[in-house]
Write an enzyme that holds these catalytic residues in place. Structure first.
Site, PDB file in Angstrom:
ATOM      1  N   LYS A   1      19.042 -14.113 -31.602  1.00 54.91           N
ATOM      2  CA  LYS A   1      18.672 -12.607 -32.377  1.00 54.91           C
ATOM      3  C   LYS A   1      18.479 -12.919 -33.693  1.00 54.91           C
ATOM      4  O   LYS A   1      19.176 -14.039 -34.307  1.00 54.91           O
ATOM      5  CB  LYS A   1      19.873 -11.744 -32.110  1.00 54.91           C
ATOM      6  CG  LYS A   1      20.281 -11.350 -30.580  1.00 54.91           C
ATOM      7  CD  LYS A   1      19.200 -10.701 -29.906  1.00 54.91           C
ATOM      8  CE  LYS A   1      19.552 -10.350 -28.403  1.00 54.91           C
ATOM      9  NZ  LYS A   1      18.744  -9.676 -27.660  1.00 54.91           N
TER      10      LYS A   1
ATOM     11  N   SER B   1      24.529 -10.193 -19.142  1.00 59.71           N
ATOM     12  CA  SER B   1      23.872 -10.279 -20.462  1.00 59.71           C
ATOM     13  C   SER B   1      23.783  -8.581 -20.964  1.00 59.71           C
ATOM     14  O   SER B   1      23.231  -8.055 -20.282  1.00 59.71           O
ATOM     15  CB  SER B   1      22.444 -10.948 -20.454  1.00 59.71           C
ATOM     16  OG  SER B   1      22.032 -10.945 -21.931  1.00 59.71           O
TER      17      SER B   1
ATOM     18  N   LYS C   1      19.779 -18.795 -25.525  1.00 58.86           N
ATOM     19  CA  LYS C   1      18.620 -18.595 -24.737  1.00 58.86           C
ATOM     20  C   LYS C   1      17.625 -17.781 -25.259  1.00 58.86           C
ATOM     21  O   LYS C   1      17.910 -17.048 -26.228  1.00 58.86           O
ATOM     22  CB  LYS C   1      19.016 -17.479 -23.543  1.00 58.86           C
ATOM     23  CG  LYS C   1      18.273 -16.679 -22.608  1.00 58.86           C
ATOM     24  CD  LYS C   1      18.740 -15.748 -21.819  1.00 58.86           C
ATOM     25  CE  LYS C   1      17.510 -14.688 -21.272  1.00 58.86           C
ATOM     26  NZ  LYS C   1      16.851 -14.135 -22.141  1.00 58.86           N
TER      27      LYS C   1
ATOM     28  N   ASP D   1      14.671 -15.196 -25.707  1.00 59.33           N
ATOM     29  CA  ASP D   1      14.624 -13.946 -25.198  1.00 59.33           C
ATOM     30  C   ASP D   1      13.281 -13.805 -24.531  1.00 59.33           C
ATOM     31  O   ASP D   1      12.376 -14.709 -24.305  1.00 59.33           O
ATOM     32  CB  ASP D   1      14.712 -12.907 -26.108  1.00 59.33           C
ATOM     33  CG  ASP D   1      15.814 -11.636 -25.655  1.00 59.33           C
ATOM     34  OD1 ASP D   1      15.621 -11.353 -24.381  1.00 59.33           O
ATOM     35  OD2 ASP D   1      16.380 -11.124 -26.294  1.00 59.33           O
ATOM     36  N   GLU D   2      13.050 -12.664 -23.527  1.00 54.13           N
ATOM     37  CA  GLU D   2      11.835 -12.649 -22.655  1.00 54.13           C
ATOM     38  C   GLU D   2      10.813 -12.660 -23.341  1.00 54.13           C
ATOM     39  O   GLU D   2       9.630 -13.022 -22.898  1.00 54.13           O
ATOM     40  CB  GLU D   2      12.264 -11.302 -21.802  1.00 54.13           C
ATOM     41  CG  GLU D   2      11.927  -9.987 -22.441  1.00 54.13           C
ATOM     42  CD  GLU D   2      13.051  -9.320 -23.083  1.00 54.13           C
ATOM     43  OE1 GLU D   2      14.011 -10.236 -23.481  1.00 54.13           O
ATOM     44  OE2 GLU D   2      12.832  -8.469 -23.853  1.00 54.13           O
TER      45      GLU D   2
ATOM     46  N   ASN E   1       0.669  -1.275  -0.024  1.00 55.17           N
ATOM     47  CA  ASN E   1      -0.143  -0.148  -0.077  1.00 55.17           C
ATOM     48  C   ASN E   1       0.941   1.234  -0.002  1.00 55.17           C
ATOM     49  O   ASN E   1       0.355   2.235  -0.537  1.00 55.17           O
ATOM     50  CB  ASN E   1      -0.988   0.123   1.186  1.00 55.17           C
ATOM     51  CG  ASN E   1      -2.084  -0.177   1.000  1.00 55.17           C
ATOM     52  OD1 ASN E   1      -2.460  -0.279   0.008  1.00 55.17           O
ATOM     53  ND2 ASN E   1      -3.131  -0.429   2.140  1.00 55.17           N
TER      54      ASN E   1
ATOM     55  N   LYS F   1      25.599  -2.869 -22.017  1.00 54.21           N
ATOM     56  CA  LYS F   1      24.757  -1.699 -22.366  1.00 54.21           C
ATOM     57  C   LYS F   1      23.804  -1.404 -21.372  1.00 54.21           C
ATOM     58  O   LYS F   1      23.044  -0.175 -21.375  1.00 54.21           O
ATOM     59  CB  LYS F   1      24.143  -2.243 -23.533  1.00 54.21           C
ATOM     60  CG  LYS F   1      23.236  -3.228 -23.509  1.00 54.21           C
ATOM     61  CD  LYS F   1      22.465  -3.399 -25.046  1.00 54.21           C
ATOM     62  CE  LYS F   1      21.630  -4.659 -24.851  1.00 54.21           C
ATOM     63  NZ  LYS F   1      20.782  -4.876 -26.004  1.00 54.21           N
TER      64      LYS F   1
ATOM     65  N   HIS G   1      14.605 -14.362 -16.252  1.00 55.36           N
ATOM     66  CA  HIS G   1      14.824 -13.221 -16.987  1.00 55.36           C
ATOM     67  C   HIS G   1      14.307 -12.134 -16.164  1.00 55.36           C
ATOM     68  O   HIS G   1      12.968 -12.192 -15.933  1.00 55.36           O
ATOM     69  CB  HIS G   1      14.396 -13.381 -18.463  1.00 55.36           C
ATOM     70  CG  HIS G   1      14.773 -12.049 -19.218  1.00 55.36           C
ATOM     71  ND1 HIS G   1      15.865 -12.315 -20.111  1.00 55.36           N
ATOM     72  CD2 HIS G   1      14.632 -11.047 -19.249  1.00 55.36           C
ATOM     73  CE1 HIS G   1      15.838 -11.235 -20.830  1.00 55.36           C
ATOM     74  NE2 HIS G   1      15.547 -10.289 -20.114  1.00 55.36           N
ATOM     75  N   ARG G   2      14.903 -11.136 -15.603  1.00 54.48           N
ATOM     76  CA  ARG G   2      14.148 -10.053 -14.918  1.00 54.48           C
ATOM     77  C   ARG G   2      13.424  -9.095 -15.721  1.00 54.48           C
ATOM     78  O   ARG G   2      13.744  -7.884 -15.531  1.00 54.48           O
ATOM     79  CB  ARG G   2      15.294  -9.531 -14.059  1.00 54.48           C
ATOM     80  CG  ARG G   2      16.514  -8.877 -14.743  1.00 54.48           C
ATOM     81  CD  ARG G   2      17.360  -7.930 -13.515  1.00 54.48           C
ATOM     82  NE  ARG G   2      18.918  -7.513 -14.368  1.00 54.48           N
ATOM     83  CZ  ARG G   2      19.464  -6.784 -13.843  1.00 54.48           C
ATOM     84  NH1 ARG G   2      19.396  -6.447 -12.713  1.00 54.48           N
ATOM     85  NH2 ARG G   2      20.578  -6.275 -14.589  1.00 54.48           N
TER      86      ARG G   2
ATOM     87  N   LYS H   1      15.187 -11.252 -31.798  1.00 53.46           N
ATOM     88  CA  LYS H   1      14.369 -11.877 -30.880  1.00 53.46           C
ATOM     89  C   LYS H   1      12.936 -12.206 -31.319  1.00 53.46           C
ATOM     90  O   LYS H   1      12.233 -13.046 -30.662  1.00 53.46           O
ATOM     91  CB  LYS H   1      14.308 -11.007 -29.489  1.00 53.46           C
ATOM     92  CG  LYS H   1      14.156  -9.638 -29.384  1.00 53.46           C
ATOM     93  CD  LYS H   1      14.530  -9.193 -28.223  1.00 53.46           C
ATOM     94  CE  LYS H   1      13.962  -7.971 -27.730  1.00 53.46           C
ATOM     95  NZ  LYS H   1      14.255  -7.596 -26.226  1.00 53.46           N
TER      96      LYS H   1
END
Lengths: 141, 492
Positions: B183, B386, B209, B211-212, B131, B341, B301-302, B185
């Protein structure tokens, strides 16, 4: 074909001096260094044969190099790797593992595909060498 | 550092009839400001960065945060008196001005263990960030860090696999793992997608991997992707003799869909599956249970975290997210590259990596770590680096991020002029050469470029990689930096 298991398999074969430096690094970190050999390079062949026990009390890489020379004399036709065990709580496993000897000729691994339901395929990986009995796989050096 | 001293008797908590008279009252008088409180070993402690509205007393604002994240509402309620309310009230016990940030305060708030359901991140977060972040008397609020007592940590199962067992399963020790995100992606068909996976793994990577945002779109159905990816993984394993893997993203619209995808990944023999942070804490805990039951490594993956982690004034620090994820139980977590990056100050990133990988985190204000944290032998998470990294940075990456990390070179593999496999080989050779040099005792951080040049003499793809990306750096100021310089110590 080149089996690229282990750290450093993408580099040119390590010289004995380079191997000694890595072994000394492990010893200085408190790891117990062990030699293992096999003639079955399947990626999930975990238990290579042990050349004696891990050298828990060795402080000098020279002793390991002597054992390596001995192991190569007997099993020079096979894969030999150096493994370093860390007994620290929370790790209690290997910290470094790298190949220090390999057969003169590596025929590689065969991929067998078994078609099953739908488009699923069941994969089996078979090292060509293991089609012969253990000990006769890579000839004698 | 100054501490606001609490010798103001006017703010002492009231009791009895006075305390529970109907109407409103300052939070600090209601018992949410207890300056002499000594947190017990089983308390959960939260550290908030509080920015009160102009004219609002920082102590009152901090007491309000304690109140609104525990038992309080905007007015006095007599039903408090039916409860052991002294126990359930969160207690703000310390308020410090933030160094060099006028108008901001660090508020330390202790919560009794009984406020929380065992083993539920959803319950923890519903209290702590439920809250209070919209509370009007505050301009902004940020959850900077949390101390999770061992008694609470032990109610979670943690990462299903952990760094050590992951390495044992993969049979890879003593070096960072290498990965790449496929890639582009979006847009590849399953068949084309698998080609990228095969080339990258064959060239020397350990993992590829999804991608998200690769789930199941018109250009590629998830089953197609899984089937072609596993063909690629098995081919690369036979080619190299090494265990290989590809993070199959099972993120979907419902738990039922996610379980179905995870089961299919298992049926096909995948070693690892992947989920996105946006699926939510409860879904993450459910997938963690599934992974534990099915011997699966679980990659997180965050996705989405920067919406609330990046700005220092408001939101939740990533170090807190990392702690929640270690409890919730994921094996891999993206934690920054420093040199790549994406956002990542070196000291702050070090703090995240320590939270992932150490059994005990000592207080290190210079890394943004405000509390001693014991992890009670919960498994360790493998951090993943990454985004915009390449082979020419290998010495820096090894130095900054250490050995237990997945280095993911997406563009740095797939964008290689010699092709994907050449890009993968360049990264693997650079990595092994650097680890070899480090173990030999060389000053690899300073001699890094020479070590890479020497390795490139026997590896043309590495030569090409170094030439292609030699000038690529991402030097921008970080937004999320520590508030304390390394020499500072906590004032008591």
């Amino acid at each position: 074909m080149r089996v690229t298991q282990g750290t450093f398999s993408y580099l040119p074969e390590l010289t004995d001096d380079q191997i000694r430096a890595q072994v000394q690094y492990c010893i200085d970190k408190g790891y117990a260094v062990n030699l293992e050999f096999t003639d079955d390079p399947h990626p999930r062949n975990t238990y290579w044969e042990m050349w004696g026990l891990p050298m828990f009390d060795t402080r000098d890489a020279a002793a390991v190099m002597t054992e390596l020379a001995e192991c190569r004399r007997t099993y020079g036709d096979r894969y030999i790797r150096i493994s370093a065990f860390d007994s620290t709580h929370g790790w209690e496993s290997l910290r470094l593992s790298f190949i220090v000897n390999r057969p003169a000729d590596e025929p590689g691994l065969k991929l067998v595909r078994q078609e099953t339901g739908g488009r699923n395929i069941r994969y089996t990986t078979v090292p060509y060498a293991t089609e012969k009995p253990e000990g006769q796989r890579y000839g004698v050096v | 550092m100054d501490t606001i001293t609490p010798v103001d008797t006017a703010t002492a908590p009231m009791s009895g009839k006075d305390r529970y008279r109907a109407g409103t009252m300052e939070y600090k008088k209601m018992g949410y400001w207890v300056p002499d409180y000594v947190p017990s070993d089983t308390d959960i402690i939260a550290l908030f960065r509080v920015t009160p509205q102009d004219g609002v007393d920082p102590v009152e604002a901090s007491a309000a945060v304690a109140g609104e994240s525990s038992t309080a509402t905007w007015t006095v309620v007599w039903t408090d008196r039916l409860t052991a309310c002294d126990k359930y009230r969160a207690k703000c016990y310390r308020v410090d001005p933030v160094p060099n940030a006028p108008g901001q305060y660090f508020a330390y708030i202790a919560y009794d263990l009984d406020l929380f359901e065992p083993g539920s991140i959803a319950n923890l977060t519903a209290s702590i960030i439920g809250n209070v972040f919209g509370f009007k008397p505050l301009k902004a609020l940020r959850l900077e860090d949390m101390r999770l007592p061992v008694a609470y940590v032990k109610t979670f199962k943690g990462p299903p696999t952990g760094i050590v067992v992951e390495r044992e399963r993969l049979d890879k020790f003593g070096r960072p793992l290498l990965g790449a995100t496929v890639k582009p992606k979006l847009g590849l068909s399953g068949r084309n997608y698998g080609r990228v996976v095969y080339e990258a793994l064959k060239g020397g990577l350990d993992f590829t991997k999804d991608d998200e945002n690769i789930n199941s779109q018109p250009f590629m159905h998830w089953r197609d992707r899984f089937l072609y990816c596993m063909e690629a993984v098995n081919r690369a394993q036979a080619y190299s003799g090494e265990v290989k893997g590809t993070y199959l993203n099972v993120t979907a619209g419902t738990m039922e869909d996610m379980y179905e995808r995870a089961e299919f990944a298992k049926e096909l023999g995948s070693t690892i599956i992947m989920i996105d942070l946006v699926i939510g804490y409860t879904a993450i805990q459910s997938m963690s249970n599934w992974a534990r039951k099915n011997d699966m490594i679980l990659h997180l993956h965050r996705a989405g975290h920067s919406t609330y982690t990046r700005q220092k004034s408001h939101g939740v620090s990533f170090r807190v997210i990392a702690k929640w994820m270690r409890l919730a139980g994921v094996d891999h977590i993206h934690a920054g590259t420093v040199v790549g990056k994406l956002e990542g100050d070196p000291a702050t990133t070090k703090g995240y990596y320590d939270i992932c990988r150490e059994e005990f985190n000592p207080t290190q204000l210079e890394n943004g770590v405000f509390f001693d944290q014991h992890w009670a032998s919960l498994n360790k998470m493998m951090p993943v680096a990454s985004g915009g990294i390449h082979a020419g940075q290998m010495h820096q990456l090894l130095h900054l991020l250490g050995e237990d990390v997945v280095l993911q070179f997406g563009g740095g593999t797939i964008g290689h002029p010699g092709g994907i496999a050449a890009g993968a080989t360049a990264n693997r050779v650079a990595l092994e050469a650097m680890v070899l040099a480090r173990n030999e005792g060389r000053d690899y951080v300073n001699e890094g470029p020479e070590i890479l040049d020497a390795a490139a003499r026997h590896c043309q793809p590495l030569r090409q990689a170094l030439d292609t990306w030699k000038d690529v750096t991402f030097n921008y100021a970080s937004t999320d930096t520590p508030d304390f310089v390394p020499t500072a110590t906590a004032a008591e």
